[in-house]
Scaffold this active site. Structure first.
Site, short mmCIF file in Angstrom:
data_model
loop_
_atom_site.label_atom_id
_atom_site.label_comp_id
_atom_site.label_asym_id
_atom_site.label_seq_id
_atom_site.Cartn_x
_atom_site.Cartn_y
_atom_site.Cartn_z
N CYS A 1 1.05 -0.92 0.36
CA CYS A 1 0.03 -0.14 0.04
C CYS A 1 0.92 1.25 -0.12
O CYS A 1 0.03 2.05 -0.17
CB CYS A 1 -0.91 0.07 1.41
SG CYS A 1 -2.22 -1.58 1.31
N HIS B 1 -9.12 2.73 -2.20
CA HIS B 1 -7.73 2.86 -2.06
C HIS B 1 -7.22 1.44 -3.28
O HIS B 1 -6.99 0.67 -3.29
CB HIS B 1 -7.31 1.68 -0.74
CG HIS B 1 -6.00 1.54 -0.50
ND1 HIS B 1 -4.83 2.03 -0.49
CD2 HIS B 1 -5.45 0.27 -0.06
CE1 HIS B 1 -3.38 1.60 -0.79
NE2 HIS B 1 -4.73 0.22 0.16
N CYS C 1 0.47 2.38 6.65
CA CYS C 1 0.50 1.09 6.62
C CYS C 1 0.54 -0.16 4.79
O CYS C 1 -0.09 0.83 3.83
CB CYS C 1 -0.16 0.21 7.72
SG CYS C 1 -1.83 0.42 6.89
#
Length: 430
Positions: free
Chosen positions: A94, A386, A416
């Site tokens: 991510c 996302h 994160c």
């Protein structure tokens, strides 16, 4: 890395992104390469950029296509650029686009480049579907067989179970635990209630809706046009009309009997792309560009994936602040990636805990007292979506643009990432 004191200052000049759309919806027809190329062309136009001046490109992608595994190189081959620009695709889950931006920064700070484009893209509507290893071996053997009869004999070894497709899992290879299961575990360990998670998710939607209506978020977006000429101009996951009551109707996903993590308080699977233009301070001045912000420092960290998978930011953030020579209270804005509400709230709990700081960081004081008026002021990934490889570019441009609008000196990005990793970056305006 402390960039303000160890090398050339690196400026963030401009950035843009596609709309972020739930996988399987508006952006389904486009591959990650299509989206990344589209947003980069838009960036060139918005920045009135001479593509021949770009020295390198770095892009993030987490689930690459098998036909174009180096997405960055496909972007660098656009006709707006000479075909001699080196390009690399990076994967830090991510935080992939953040890592691409950090690598761009390093090349500039070291004097190896003056101008770099960095960003990321993901199409989770276009995830490669794999076959079992046994079926792959059969196909390879069949391709090597001599003659039709031999080829058919090899293919005849195929069994129905061999034809079951294998899709990439969003799970830790080392533990087999999905990110959602990890978020659920963190909620239980840290005492993060369902109500707290839903309230945080509601806040994300409300602020994202406000940021969309007042025009701040749409200014980031490079519209995507369908073959019929219809413009896709906004993120399609923002729910202005959602309520706590509506969220409460959704059942937990990862622990159906005792869980608290639901689709409503988690970020959705998303398609999208982002691109950011970075230059040395000297190059920006010579070319007449006004920087949005400068990269002051960044840091990465990692924890044991078998522990609390998404706690990496609790270690990366204090490291980045220390490298920047500032404290949390010096920050005017914070952009924290919202993979799950339980993940954000767990990290905030750690930031604010003296006991946690003593035990894990060897500090006598907590890292932060979080000012909620400066955190994710236009919502976050729960509402906006996302796309794994692209989110870091959104976080960077959202923070830099809002720092300029509010004339903020220092801002922080926190992310994160799968594998127990965390990324943090400090931006400064002056």
């Amino acid at each position: 890395m402390d960039v303000g004191r160890d090398g050339k200052r690196v400026a963030i000049i401009a950035g843009c992104r596609t709309p972020f759309c739930k996988a399987g919806t508006d952006l389904k027809p486009w591959t990650a390469v299509d989206l990344a190329r589209h947003v980069t062309v838009e960036l060139v136009h918005r920045a009135d950029l001479d593509g021949a001046l770009v020295d390198e490109m770095f892009f993030g992608q987490v689930v690459p296509g098998v036909l174009a595994p180096n997405l960055a190189r496909e972007v660098s081959l656009l006709p707006q650029f000479p075909r001699t620009i080196p390009a690399a695709t990076v994967n830090r889950a991510c935080a992939s686009a953040n890592t691409a931006i950090a690598q761009a920064h390093d090349q500039i700070a070291l004097g190896h480049a003056r101008m770099v484009i960095a960003g990321g893209a993901e199409s989770l509507s276009d995830v490669p579907i794999l076959h079992s290893r046994r079926f792959a071996d059969i196909l390879v053997s069949a391709s090597k067989a001599k003659g039709l009869v031999s080829r058919l004999a090899v293919l005849a070894r195929t069994r129905p179970r061999d034809l079951i497709p294998v899709t990439p899992a969003i799970a830790e290879p080392s533990t087999g635990e999905t990110m959602g299961q990890s978020a659920e575990k963190m909620a239980k360990i840290n005492g993060i209630t369902r109500d707290a998670q839903d309230r945080f998710a509601l806040r994300s939607h409300q602020l994202a809706s406000a940021g969309t209506l007042d025009g701040r978020l749409p200014r980031e977006i490079a519209p995507v046009y369908t073959p019929g000429g219809q413009a896709i101009t906004s993120d399609n996951g923002v729910r202005a009309d959602t309520t706590l009551e509506k969220m409460a109707t959704l059942g937990p996903v990862f622990d159906r009997r005792h869980g608290t993590v639901t689709a409503a308080n988690s970020s959705p699977l998303t398609d999208g792309a982002s691109a950011v233009l970075l230059m040395s301070e000297e190059a920006a001045g010579a070319l007449g560009y006004q920087p949005l912000a400068f990269i002051r420092s960044y840091a990465v960290a990692a924890v044991d994936p078998a522990d609390q998978l998404l706690m990496g930011p609790a270690y990366a953030v204090p490291r980045a602040l220390e490298r920047a020579g500032i404290a949390w209270q010096d920050l005017g804005l914070v952009e924290m990636h919202e993979a799950f509400a339980s993940q954000v709230l767990s990290n905030i709990q750690a930031f604010e805990s003296r006991e946690w700081a003593e035990r894990h960081l060897g500090r006598s004081e907590p890292v932060a007292t979080v000012d909620w008026d400066t955190l994710n002021v236009m919502g976050g990934s729960i509402a906006l979506g996302h796309p794994f490889g692209a989110t870091g570019g959104r976080l960077t441009m959202t923070l830099a643009n809002e720092m300029r609008r509010r004339d903020i000196q220092f801002g922080l990005i926190s992310v994160c990432a799968q594998g127990g990793m965390g990324f943090a970056m400090v931006l400064e305006r002056r």
